[in-house]
Design a protein around this motif. Structure first.
Motif, PDB file in Angstrom:
ATOM      1  N   LEU A   4       0.862  -1.168   0.000  1.00  9.28           N
ATOM      2  CA  LEU A   4       0.000   0.000   0.000  1.00  9.28           C
ATOM      3  C   LEU A   4       0.905   1.226   0.000  1.00  9.28           C
ATOM      4  O   LEU A   4       1.818   1.321   0.830  1.00  9.28           O
ATOM      5  N   GLU A   6       0.811   5.416  -0.036  1.00 12.95           N
ATOM      6  CA  GLU A   6       0.037   6.644   0.083  1.00 12.95           C
ATOM      7  C   GLU A   6       0.713   7.785  -0.682  1.00 12.95           C
ATOM      8  O   GLU A   6       1.948   7.816  -0.803  1.00 12.95           O
ATOM      9  N   CYS A  22      -4.347   6.046  -2.053  1.00 12.22           N
ATOM     10  CA  CYS A  22      -3.701   4.827  -1.575  1.00 12.22           C
ATOM     11  C   CYS A  22      -3.714   3.833  -2.724  1.00 12.22           C
ATOM     12  O   CYS A  22      -4.781   3.331  -3.097  1.00 12.22           O
ATOM     13  N   TRP A  36      -8.368   4.477   6.278  1.00  8.22           N
ATOM     14  CA  TRP A  36      -7.415   5.578   6.462  1.00  8.22           C
ATOM     15  C   TRP A  36      -7.310   5.852   7.957  1.00  8.22           C
ATOM     16  O   TRP A  36      -8.340   5.967   8.645  1.00  8.22           O
ATOM     17  N   CYS A  96      -2.800   4.439   5.050  1.00  8.95           N
ATOM     18  CA  CYS A  96      -3.871   3.563   4.605  1.00  8.95           C
ATOM     19  C   CYS A  96      -3.501   2.134   5.010  1.00  8.95           C
ATOM     20  O   CYS A  96      -2.315   1.794   5.155  1.00  8.95           O
TER      21      CYS A  96
END
Length: 122
Positions: A4, A6, A22, A36, A96
């Motif tokens: 992930l 961001e 994300c 989040w 995230c």
């Protein structure tokens, strides 16, 4: 490999807006709920918003209801957080995370990004 990432953080004046993204890889948005979270200096990590992997139901912390909007783009495997009417109290690192169920409790999430800094200042 689950990842992930961001993006979209930065410096904004009070009352301004930012859009965080994300980007996920190694799974699809139908596999996990995405949340989040944020952590301000000296404070515990708190849930901001999340969206489930099924019909896309959304959830918000009371502190951001009416100001933040979470959405997902299945084609791009991306979840966005539109943040409007930002205040000084929104300053934090925003993360995230992915989990098996939609939750605003950080301990329920399994995978995390490295975060993006949002600073609200005049």
């Amino acid at each position: 490999q689950v990842q992930l990432v961001e993006s979209g953080g930065g410096l904004v004046q009070p009352g301004g807006s930012l859009r965080l993204s994300c980007a996920v890889s190694g799974f699809t948005l139908q596999d996990y709920a995405i949340g989040w979270f944020r952590q301000a200096p000296g404070k515990e990590r708190e849930g901001v918003s999340c969206i489930n992997q099924y019909e896309g139901s959304t959830y918000y912390a009371d502190s951001v209801k009416g100001r933040f909007t979470i959405s997902r783009d299945n084609a791009k495997n991306t979840v966005n957080l539109q943040m409007n009417s930002l205040t000084l109290e929104d300053t934090a690192i925003y993360y995230c995370a992915a989990g098996e169920g939609a939750s605003l409790y950080y301990a329920n999430m399994d995978y995390w990004g490295k975060g993006t800094l949002v600073t609200v200042s005049s």
